[in-house]
Design a protein around this motif. Structure first.
Motif, mmCIF file in Angstrom:
data_model
loop_
_atom_site.group_PDB
_atom_site.id
_atom_site.type_symbol
_atom_site.label_atom_id
_atom_site.label_comp_id
_atom_site.label_asym_id
_atom_site.label_seq_id
_atom_site.Cartn_x
_atom_site.Cartn_y
_atom_site.Cartn_z
ATOM 1 N N ASP A 51 0.865 -1.188 0.054
ATOM 2 C CA ASP A 51 0.014 -0.191 -0.007
ATOM 3 C C ASP A 51 0.913 1.222 0.117
ATOM 4 O O ASP A 51 2.076 1.285 0.219
ATOM 5 N N ALA A 52 0.179 2.528 -0.302
ATOM 6 C CA ALA A 52 0.996 3.520 -0.621
ATOM 7 C C ALA A 52 1.754 4.088 0.802
ATOM 8 O O ALA A 52 2.843 4.448 0.798
ATOM 9 N N ARG A 78 5.847 4.662 1.198
ATOM 10 C CA ARG A 78 6.112 5.732 1.495
ATOM 11 C C ARG A 78 7.244 5.693 2.559
ATOM 12 O O ARG A 78 8.156 6.254 2.607
ATOM 13 N N ASP A 124 4.697 12.470 -2.823
ATOM 14 C CA ASP A 124 3.560 12.659 -3.393
ATOM 15 C C ASP A 124 2.719 12.171 -4.582
ATOM 16 O O ASP A 124 1.909 12.334 -4.668
ATOM 17 N N ILE A 161 3.039 8.734 -5.212
ATOM 18 C CA ILE A 161 2.837 7.370 -5.365
ATOM 19 C C ILE A 161 1.340 7.080 -5.512
ATOM 20 O O ILE A 161 0.981 5.958 -6.356
ATOM 21 N N GLU A 162 0.330 7.401 -4.888
ATOM 22 C CA GLU A 162 -0.841 7.240 -5.013
ATOM 23 C C GLU A 162 -1.414 7.251 -6.705
ATOM 24 O O GLU A 162 -2.132 6.218 -7.045
ATOM 25 N N GLN A 163 -0.911 8.354 -7.302
ATOM 26 C CA GLN A 163 -1.292 8.434 -8.616
ATOM 27 C C GLN A 163 -0.696 7.311 -9.618
ATOM 28 O O GLN A 163 -1.444 6.819 -10.333
ATOM 29 N N LEU A 209 0.472 4.467 -8.308
ATOM 30 C CA LEU A 209 -0.255 3.251 -8.059
ATOM 31 C C LEU A 209 -1.324 2.815 -8.938
ATOM 32 O O LEU A 209 -1.697 1.913 -9.267
ATOM 33 N N GLU A 210 -2.455 4.008 -8.745
ATOM 34 C CA GLU A 210 -3.703 3.855 -9.578
ATOM 35 C C GLU A 210 -3.591 3.422 -10.965
ATOM 36 O O GLU A 210 -4.278 2.731 -11.599
ATOM 37 N N ARG A 237 -1.720 -0.315 -10.960
ATOM 38 C CA ARG A 237 -2.015 -1.549 -10.319
ATOM 39 C C ARG A 237 -2.912 -2.225 -11.511
ATOM 40 O O ARG A 237 -2.537 -3.663 -11.369
#
Length: 174
Positions: free
Chosen positions: A105-106, A110, A133, A135-137, A139-140, A143
């Motif tokens: 997970d993010a 991190r 900052d 990571i989420e973008q 990963l989306e 994935r």
């Protein structure tokens, strides 16, 4: 599965290199890391290569390397987090291989990036944002590629590299 190679994929800081080295030792196979190979081939750390020549240059060098590695045998290959985006080369590379997605997970990613003193020069920003900052973008975006391009998904949070290597050897022997 009787694979002649093992490919590790996943985002930055999910353990591909450390787990790959342990797994290769257990299997008595060669170990290769695409980021290490690219650093050797291009003669500089990835951050320096990207700063000097840009991401498109680096991604093209990565694409060429993946093409070349499709012929390897009895090898554990740790790929860069973005290698999965080279769809054609990925299809060739995974023929006869077991592909394992090391997922985290993010928040875990991190924390691992913050805990790694070498992270700054080894893992440059992909988007121009601070690495933590973006990571989420990323990963989306990635994935679905990791899911479609892998045979096995292992969640790495709360597992040691040795435990993950054991899980991979078990999956390979099925």
């Amino acid at each position: 599965m009787h694979a002649h190679n093992l490919i590790l994929t996943g985002f930055r800081a999910t353990g591909k290199t450390s787990v790959g080295r342990l797994t290769a030792a257990r299997l008595q196979w060669a170990f290769l890391d695409t980021d290490d190979l690219l650093r050797q081939r291009l003669g500089a750390p990835i951050a320096e290569i990207v700063a000097r020549s840009g991401w498109p240059f680096f991604r093209e060098a990565e694409r060429q390397l993946l093409r070349e590695l499709a012929a390897m045998r009895h090898t554990v290959l740790a790929t860069g987090g973005g290698a999965i985006e080279h769809l054609q080369e990925w299809r060739e590379l995974r023929r006869g291989a077991l592909v394992v997605w090391l997922d985290a997970d993010a928040a875990t990613i991190r924390q691992r990036l913050q805990d790694d003193p070498d992270s700054g020069h080894q893992r440059p920003s992909l988007t121009g944002q601070a690495v933590a900052d973006e990571i989420e973008q990323l990963l989306e975006r990635r994935r679905p590629l990791y899911a479609a391009g892998s045979d096995v998904r292992l969640v790495t949070a709360n597992k040691t590299p040795a435990q993950l290597a054991e899980d991979i050897v078990q999956a390979l022997c099925k």
